[in-house]
Design an enzyme around this catalytic site. Sequence first.
Site, PDB file in Angstrom:
ATOM      1  N   CYS A   1       0.351   2.706  -4.605  1.00  0.00           N
ATOM      2  CA  CYS A   1      -0.355   3.934  -4.941  1.00  0.00           C
ATOM      3  C   CYS A   1       0.423   5.151  -4.444  1.00  0.00           C
ATOM      4  CB  CYS A   1      -1.741   3.936  -4.310  1.00  0.00           C
ATOM      5  SG  CYS A   1      -2.791   2.585  -4.907  1.00  0.00           S
TER       6      CYS A   1
ATOM      7  N   HIS B   1       0.830  -1.198   0.000  1.00  0.00           N
ATOM      8  CA  HIS B   1       0.000   0.000   0.000  1.00  0.00           C
ATOM      9  C   HIS B   1       0.868   1.253   0.000  1.00  0.00           C
ATOM     10  CE1 HIS B   1      -4.123  -1.272   0.264  1.00  0.00           C
ATOM     11  NE2 HIS B   1      -3.924  -2.021   1.333  1.00  0.00           N
TER      12      HIS B   1
END
Length: 494
Positions: free
Chosen positions: A137, A86
């Site tokens: 991301c 993440h």
Amino acid sequence: MAKRALLCGCNYPGSSHALNGCVNDVNAMYSMLTTHFGFAPENITKLIDTDPSGEQPTGANIKRHLTELVAASQPGDVLFFHYSGHGTQVPSDHEEADAKDEALCPTDMNTITDDDLRTICVNLADGVKLTVVADCCHSGTLLDQPEVQISGPKSVKLTVVADCCHSGTLLDQPEVQISGPKSDDPAAPPQLVDTFTAAAGGADNRDVGCRALPVDSFVAALGEKLGVAVAPNQDVGCRALPVDSLLAALGEKLGVTVAPNQARAAMVAAFGSDASAKLGPLIQKFQGALDAAGGAEALAAQCREQLGPLIQKFQGALDAAGGAEALAAQATAKLDELVPGAGGALGGLLGGVLGGGGGGSSSGSRGIGSSLFSLALEMLGSADVAQQLPPAGAKPSPDAQLPPGRGLLITGCQAEETSADACPSGDASQAFGALTNALTTTVNQFKQAYPDQNISARTLVAHIRESLNAARFAQNPCLECDAANADAPFVLGA
């Protein structure tokens, strides 16, 4: 010349923000480096969170291994760092500010920002080549490179005629010139309708089929190609950790409720000197106060001692009233006597506070975690820290950036975008990151076709973008480095 690599994969097993493909990415990258670039297995460190017996990819461990990698390097050495997991955006301390810090999210949520990577990589010796791949991301600008060779959307100029169902917005154009229902227009040329009716055999009740493929049929067709059963909700996940999930994870560690503008204080309270270098002034003052108090446990004891009489008095009031709900009801009734109608309006809020629903440091137990959080919040609000602490989203001045030629970064997307955790087969054990899969597949195919040649970073990223565009992934991978490194063979120096 030594070749060393650090590969980190965070699947966050058992959490509400679990991913499926990140550890697979590490294994794919390991295979690529050992097969095509001459990396010896003993010189590759893998940190994954699906094996409890191994070293975990925590923020402190990732930074320590990367620091050791840089410190041990000599001119001519080749270094490779790959992170799959993440990414997030840490909110500002000021509620009115929109700026955020892009950051990696290790398995323990001890975020790693651009300042952390730059602080480590600035110590690279001359002649050491560093390649970084961030499959997460919000990964753009993580190294704050002075030059960017490939960025922006994977756009092409083309004309598309889509005679199919659900074809509106296929290109996500910023402007729409004609849309909405076809309302009756008396000025419409009647010959067009007549021509269509004649082509249909002269009947207005012509047989009409539908060009919308049901999701079940689409999924079945994919499964037939792959020889597996594909679930409709198992194709693509997102590697963006929502701010709410980050705050919840920090709050769970500390036993408090963390508001968005308290995130940076919570990180310092949870991780102390291991927190991000971007929080340096806050860490320094926090650790000084902690040392003066004699450590975390001593600080918590002091807080309990100072708050003991207040807690005891509050608990006595609760017991006398028959509990929090009863006390809230009594207070509401009393308020209604003084200001008719006001008690009902405020009763719910009062009940929430007495029941422990308040925000910030007032919720949760007054244990060590909440004491540390209170201290960090106090430090964050002090004038000296506010003056020294860079605001969220701040980027370094040109003289503080990495020198040209010092490294190369391939990102999964631009800073404001998200990257995909893909699972086209429906089998979570076969999931992968869209960037890592496109990168390793391109390299493997190139090496099979041209075993004695090297693909440049610029050509590689261009092919990755083409592959993701063809597969309809929205993310836009970027290449951040100077022109010389962009045209040099990927992996730098290998």
